[in-house]
Motif scaffolding. Structure first.
Motif, PDB file in Angstrom:
ATOM      1  N   GLU A   1     -20.446  40.664 -31.221  1.00 51.87           N
ATOM      2  CA  GLU A   1     -19.429  40.140 -32.139  1.00 51.87           C
ATOM      3  C   GLU A   1     -19.715  40.491 -33.592  1.00 51.87           C
ATOM      4  OE1 GLU A   1     -18.111  36.144 -29.613  1.00 51.87           O
ATOM      5  OE2 GLU A   1     -19.463  35.963 -31.318  1.00 51.87           O
ATOM      6  N   ILE A   2     -20.984  40.463 -33.974  1.00 52.40           N
ATOM      7  CA  ILE A   2     -21.368  40.795 -35.345  1.00 52.40           C
ATOM      8  C   ILE A   2     -22.572  41.726 -35.288  1.00 52.40           C
ATOM      9  CG2 ILE A   2     -20.510  38.609 -36.280  1.00 52.40           C
ATOM     10  CD1 ILE A   2     -23.417  37.663 -36.461  1.00 52.40           C
ATOM     11  N   THR A  10      -6.563  37.087 -27.584  1.00 52.94           N
ATOM     12  CA  THR A  10      -7.438  36.774 -28.714  1.00 52.94           C
ATOM     13  C   THR A  10      -8.884  37.190 -28.483  1.00 52.94           C
ATOM     14  OG1 THR A  10      -7.957  34.549 -27.885  1.00 52.94           O
ATOM     15  CG2 THR A  10      -5.994  34.790 -29.295  1.00 52.94           C
ATOM     16  N   ARG A  11      -9.199  37.794 -27.345  1.00 52.25           N
ATOM     17  CA  ARG A  11     -10.593  38.099 -27.048  1.00 52.25           C
ATOM     18  C   ARG A  11     -11.180  39.085 -28.077  1.00 52.25           C
ATOM     19  NH1 ARG A  11     -10.432  40.750 -21.220  1.00 52.25           N
ATOM     20  NH2 ARG A  11     -12.674  40.430 -21.509  1.00 52.25           N
ATOM     21  N   ALA A  12     -10.313  39.906 -28.697  1.00 47.83           N
ATOM     22  CA  ALA A  12     -10.822  40.866 -29.687  1.00 47.83           C
ATOM     23  C   ALA A  12     -11.064  40.227 -31.041  1.00 47.83           C
ATOM     24  CB  ALA A  12      -9.840  42.029 -29.832  1.00 47.83           C
ATOM     25  N   THR A  13     -10.470  39.066 -31.293  1.00 48.54           N
ATOM     26  CA  THR A  13     -10.536  38.477 -32.639  1.00 48.54           C
ATOM     27  C   THR A  13     -11.221  37.119 -32.690  1.00 48.54           C
ATOM     28  OG1 THR A  13      -8.348  37.479 -32.309  1.00 48.54           O
ATOM     29  CG2 THR A  13      -8.422  39.655 -33.327  1.00 48.54           C
ATOM     30  N   GLN A  14     -11.440  36.477 -31.575  1.00 45.66           N
ATOM     31  CA  GLN A  14     -11.899  35.091 -31.588  1.00 45.66           C
ATOM     32  C   GLN A  14     -13.361  34.943 -32.002  1.00 45.66           C
ATOM     33  OE1 GLN A  14     -10.748  32.361 -32.054  1.00 45.66           O
ATOM     34  NE2 GLN A  14     -10.404  31.173 -30.193  1.00 45.66           N
ATOM     35  N   ARG A  15     -14.245  35.831 -31.533  1.00 45.24           N
ATOM     36  CA  ARG A  15     -15.682  35.760 -31.823  1.00 45.24           C
ATOM     37  C   ARG A  15     -16.199  34.352 -31.541  1.00 45.24           C
ATOM     38  NH1 ARG A  15     -14.552  39.627 -36.458  1.00 45.24           N
ATOM     39  NH2 ARG A  15     -14.016  37.854 -37.737  1.00 45.24           N
ATOM     40  N   TYR A  50     -14.403  44.616 -31.516  1.00 42.18           N
ATOM     41  CA  TYR A  50     -14.217  44.329 -30.086  1.00 42.18           C
ATOM     42  C   TYR A  50     -14.232  45.618 -29.272  1.00 42.18           C
ATOM     43  CZ  TYR A  50     -12.014  42.893 -25.738  1.00 42.18           C
ATOM     44  OH  TYR A  50     -11.745  42.676 -24.411  1.00 42.18           O
ATOM     45  N   ALA A  51     -13.622  46.660 -29.825  1.00 38.18           N
ATOM     46  CA  ALA A  51     -13.615  47.956 -29.134  1.00 38.18           C
ATOM     47  C   ALA A  51     -14.922  48.718 -29.324  1.00 38.18           C
ATOM     48  CB  ALA A  51     -12.449  48.806 -29.638  1.00 38.18           C
ATOM     49  N   GLN A  52     -15.827  48.162 -30.171  1.00 43.14           N
ATOM     50  CA  GLN A  52     -17.101  48.823 -30.501  1.00 43.14           C
ATOM     51  C   GLN A  52     -16.856  50.233 -31.037  1.00 43.14           C
ATOM     52  OE1 GLN A  52     -20.245  47.315 -30.344  1.00 43.14           O
ATOM     53  NE2 GLN A  52     -18.992  45.499 -30.004  1.00 43.14           N
ATOM     54  N   ASN A  53     -15.822  50.355 -31.886  1.00 41.70           N
ATOM     55  CA  ASN A  53     -15.441  51.665 -32.402  1.00 41.70           C
ATOM     56  C   ASN A  53     -14.825  51.486 -33.781  1.00 41.70           C
ATOM     57  OD1 ASN A  53     -14.645  54.263 -32.872  1.00 41.70           O
ATOM     58  ND2 ASN A  53     -13.308  54.436 -31.091  1.00 41.70           N
ATOM     59  N   ILE A  54     -15.562  51.886 -34.822  1.00 39.02           N
ATOM     60  CA  ILE A  54     -15.070  51.758 -36.188  1.00 39.02           C
ATOM     61  C   ILE A  54     -13.831  52.614 -36.416  1.00 39.02           C
ATOM     62  CG2 ILE A  54     -16.497  53.628 -37.090  1.00 39.02           C
ATOM     63  CD1 ILE A  54     -15.720  50.311 -38.882  1.00 39.02           C
ATOM     64  N   GLU A  55     -13.624  53.638 -35.590  1.00 39.41           N
ATOM     65  CA  GLU A  55     -12.470  54.514 -35.755  1.00 39.41           C
ATOM     66  C   GLU A  55     -11.156  53.774 -35.559  1.00 39.41           C
ATOM     67  OE1 GLU A  55     -12.951  57.865 -33.214  1.00 39.41           O
ATOM     68  OE2 GLU A  55     -14.699  58.642 -34.278  1.00 39.41           O
ATOM     69  N   ILE A  70      -8.099  41.485 -39.308  1.00 42.19           N
ATOM     70  CA  ILE A  70      -7.831  41.596 -37.864  1.00 42.19           C
ATOM     71  C   ILE A  70      -8.158  42.999 -37.378  1.00 42.19           C
ATOM     72  CG2 ILE A  70      -5.958  41.656 -36.166  1.00 42.19           C
ATOM     73  CD1 ILE A  70      -4.694  39.311 -37.706  1.00 42.19           C
ATOM     74  N   SER A  71      -7.844  43.993 -38.199  1.00 39.99           N
ATOM     75  CA  SER A  71      -8.155  45.372 -37.819  1.00 39.99           C
ATOM     76  C   SER A  71      -9.649  45.556 -37.621  1.00 39.99           C
ATOM     77  CB  SER A  71      -7.639  46.329 -38.908  1.00 39.99           C
ATOM     78  OG  SER A  71      -8.069  47.648 -38.654  1.00 39.99           O
ATOM     79  N   LEU A  72     -10.458  45.015 -38.526  1.00 38.88           N
ATOM     80  CA  LEU A  72     -11.908  45.111 -38.385  1.00 38.88           C
ATOM     81  C   LEU A  72     -12.389  44.404 -37.124  1.00 38.88           C
ATOM     82  CD1 LEU A  72     -13.230  44.577 -42.017  1.00 38.88           C
ATOM     83  CD2 LEU A  72     -13.746  46.508 -40.526  1.00 38.88           C
TER      84      LEU A  72
END
Length: 824
Positions: A741-742, A610-615, A100-105, A93-95
């Motif tokens: 998304e990917i 769920t918009r950040a995790t649904q893909r 979704y935030a377009q930020n690996i940080e 979920i963190s990934l």
């Protein structure tokens, strides 16, 4: 003519290409918390509460306590599989939220928070266990507290407190192993699928054993995995001794630092100023001595005793110009004061350059591969020095160890690995190691072992190990010295990374109270890592959706054929299409919109939570491919040979807004632009089926247009001739959403097409779905002109997107993705 010998010396360093190690964490794109210092992170209670119990059960199991506690029940065995599953889901979920935030940080921040929670809870749960044991004894009453059994239990509690560091290590190493396996087997693949081939070195910082030790060190772990070094200031084999030795070695014999000349000039400038200062100070002291002599001659009363034979100056004898000496002395003192700032500046400059040089060279000593480049004559050459040079460097390294009497300590560390479990405990590892090197220490070890007669310790193995150290063949010494240097650089690197990661963990504020959570959320500074079902279902509106329509080709003909034979077309399609598809919906989070005889319409919704995790689009692509696989599996069955084939056309359309819904009695009806668009994308004209009756390509979607010029988008859509037979077409907005998304990697190749060979642009990527990775291949095609004679003309500017399903294309994509550097 023979080659001239290779000279290696401090004045003629060996030119080598060493790689510096400078990996660091950065959180520049993360909002600071409400205190403007720390980063606020809220972890899921569904994770934290079971994890506390898991850690407590793990500590109990390692402590091997055989009496029950507060509620009179023995604790259950630690649920490792449950902990592993929850940790994996949370980190997945963190990934997803980071993507979704377009930020690996965001994922790095969450990793730090999870790590901080786990490590702090080991200490906390150990303390809880000690308190629980004491309270259990106290709860049994005064008589029990005075009993022999209570005394034994209190002794066991005291032993536990003494074993705290070892228990911490065992629990920490189990968590380390779980996190490492999760990262290597699944999370790293998910990370590549979402973010591409970046950041692998950053995540190596979290695969550090020292992070999972109390205080970041443990001598047993050092002995087993690195090198055991001395602890005390007088130990000759301290970490600092070997570090300085290696730094000097690289500086003198290998790496001619590009700033060495500047450092040399700075050092000379400082020494020159210091020499001036010493000269001035010496002159001042000489003048002060002359002034003292003049005062004594003048009878200034400074002598404590008057000596009768001391000659006194006469009135005619000059006493010297005391005032002139005083002025000269004052002037020199002034010059010294004026020189002081320059000396201080020169010293700071010299110290800065020295430390900078040390840090630069130290970066090379954080990469164990550099030791191979320095000393391994049998390794690959490449840009490194030739084998002869590396052999000479290795001999020089052995000589330096020998000159400092350090070889015996190096050998002792490796011999100790073979025997330490026979003596530790009760003998401390440092004392055991010294006993292998210094004979006198063996007697002290014998005295310690003598205090435990029941265990019948024998010194035989210790003495054999000590003899083995003294009898190591000379030809084996270089290999051991190189192995030690490599182990030492791994130790140095992991120690450095430990301090770096811990410094960042200290900046994490684990938000625990609901008040702090709301305050940080209101200030837009809260990062929440919670499971999807914890994100809040109330007032959670749909914000976007993807629609999948699967349209059966030739459904009228199928119906007519089956009815003519007295068969039921509805049950035929239901059993072989509708029912299998229904079983797929839960895995992809899809919902039925409409199902009729010749079509299936599904939707995957994205809500505010769920918009950040649904893909949604990526899942829709895989689901569409699975639907086609269902029909292909049916068509391949021998028993279906005398029944009509089921062939489909599938359309996937994404709309970045919510659909409109209204109720007709108990039925819910959806109105959506994506719904209408999916209907067009799944269609296939009869003209196109005649044109592409022979299709040698691995693709199943083609678009033609009768007029190519001066045609608007709306008119162009009406003029399109679409071919979609067992294919999947996706709208452009869906492709853009999929790219977010990917991580999509472009891949070009030449393929056979119905009109001839053509260069095709593909995009490949992977979707993390549960514990697996699903490969996605998308072709970007161009609408071609349909000529009046039913021939296919040139491509136009309009593009379309096909989700590819051919097995060979998917296999090529998997191979390309696995061959990418850094893939595991």
């Amino acid at each position: 003519m023979a080659d001239s010998p290779i000279i290696i010396s401090p004045t003629h360093p060996a030119r080598m290409k060493l790689e510096p190690y400078t990996v660091e964490l950065h959180l520049q794109g993360i909002n600071v918390g409400v205190d403007n210092i720390h980063y606020d992170v809220y972890l899921s209670p569904k994770f934290t509460e079971p994890t506390r119990k898991y850690l407590l059960d793990s500590i109990r199991a390692i402590a091997s306590l055989n009496f029950s506690y507060s509620q009179g029940r023995n604790s259950a065995a630690p649920d490792t599989s449950g902990f592993r599953k929850q940790l994996f889901e949370l980190l997945q979920i963190s990934l997803t939220r980071a993507k979704y935030a377009q930020n690996i940080e965001v994922d790095i921040l969450n990793r730090l928070a999870v790590l901080k929670f786990l490590l702090s809870e080991i200490t906390s749960q150990f303390s809880s266990l000690i308190v629980e044991c004491k309270e259990w004894i106290h709860s049994r009453g005064v008589h029990f507290e005075r009993s022999e059994q209570a005394h034994v239990m209190r002794s066991r509690i005291a032993e536990l407190q003494g074993e705290r560091r070892g228990i911490y290590r065992q629990v920490g190493m189990s968590i380390y192993q779980i996190m490492r396996e999760l990262d290597e087997n699944a999370l790293s693949k998910s990370r590549r699928a979402l973010f591409g081939e970046e950041f692998p070195e950053i995540y190596e910082l979290f695969r550090n054993r020292f992070l999972f030790l109390e205080g970041g060190t443990d001598e047993t772990l050092l002995l087993e995995n690195y090198v055991l070094l001395g602890n005390f200031i007088h130990d000759p084999d301290r970490f600092e001794v070997f570090e300085e030795l290696l730094l000097d070695f690289v500086r003198d014999f290998v790496h001619a630092d590009e700033n060495s000349e500047e450092l040399s000039r700075s050092r000379k400038s400082y020494e020159r100023l210091m020499e001036q200062a010493r000269s001035l100070r010496s002159e001042v002291m000489r003048l002060e001595a002359e002034q003292d002599e003049i005062r004594r001659k003048a009878g200034g009363g400074e002598d404590l005793f008057a000596w009768p034979w001391k000659r006194r100056p006469t009135a005619h004898e000059p006493l010297g110009d005391a005032e002139d000496l005083r002025k000269r002395s004052a002037l020199l003192e002034l010059n010294l004061e004026e020189l002081a700032p320059g000396i201080e500046a020169a010293k700071q400059r010299m110290d800065f350059l020295t430390e900078e040089q040390r840090a630069r060279i130290g970066n090379y000593l954080n990469d164990p591969e550099n030791i191979r480049r320095l000393f391994d004559a049998r390794g690959a050459t490449g840009h490194e020095a030739p084998p002869e040079t590396r052999e000479r460097l290795l001999r020089e390294w052995v000589n330096r160890l020998d000159e400092r009497d350090l070889l015996a300590h190096v050998f002792a560390g490796y011999e100790l690995r073979k025997i330490y479990m026979d003596y530790n405990p009760p003998v401390h590892l440092q004392q055991l190691k010294k006993a292998l090197v210094v004979r006198e220490e063996t007697k002290r070890v014998e005295q310690v072992l003598g205090q435990f007669p029941a265990r019948k310790f024998s010194l035989k193995k210790l003495e054999e190990a000590a003899r083995a150290i003294r009898r190591i063949p000379p030809e084996e010494i270089p290999a051991i010295a190189m192995r030690f240097a490599e182990d030492f650089t791994r130790l140095r690197r992991d120690r450095r990374n430990y301090h770096h990661v811990v410094s960042w963990m200290e900046r994490i504020n684990l938000v625990r109270s609901e008040h702090s959570r709301e305050l940080s959320r209101a200030n837009n500074s809260l990062y929440e890592l919670v499971f999807t079902d914890e994100a809040g279902k109330d007032n959670d509106p749909v914000v976007s959706h993807a629609v999948i329509k699967a349209d059966v080709r030739g459904s009228s003909g199928i119906t007519k054929d089956l009815q003519a034979r007295g068969l039921n077309p509805a049950s035929h399609i239901s059993r072989n299409l509708h029912e299998p598809v229904k079983r797929l919906l839960d895995r992809y989070g899809a919902a039925k919109v409409f199902i009729e005889g010749d079509a299936i319409i599904l939707a995957i919704y994205e809500t505010e939570s769920t918009r950040a995790t649904q893909r949604a689009v990526a899942k829709a692509c895989i689901l569409a491919r699975e639907i086609l696989a269902v029909t292909q599996a049916y068509n391949a069955r021998p028993e279906a040979a005398d029944l009509p084939r089921i062939e489909l056309g599938v359309g996937v359309a994404f709309q970045n807004s919510a659909p409109s819904l209204w109720m007709d009695g108990d039925s819910r009806i959806m109105i959506s632009k994506a719904l209408n668009l999916s209907d067009r994308l799944s269609s296939c004209s009869k003209v196109a089926r005649r044109l592409f009756a022979q299709n040698p390509s691995p693709f199943n979607v083609f678009l033609l247009q009768t007029l190519m010029e001066d045609v608007g988008d709306d008119e162009g859509e009406e003029l399109l001739v679409r071919y979609n037979l067992n294919g999947i077409e996706m709208n452009e907005e869906g492709f853009e959403k999929l790219s977010g998304e990917i991580s999509l990697t472009p891949l070009a190749g030449t393929f056979s097409m119905p009109w001839g060979k053509e260069r095709v642009q593909l995009y490949i990527g992977e979707l993390p779905l549960g514990n697996s990775l699903e490969t996605i291949v998308v072709r970007k095609g161009a609408v071609r002109e349909l000529l009046p004679d039913a021939k296919i003309g040139n491509p136009g500017p309009r593009a379309y997107y096909e989700v590819c399903t051919h097995p060979k294309l998917l296999e090529i994509a998997r191979k390309k993705l696995s061959e990418t550097p850094g893939k595991s």
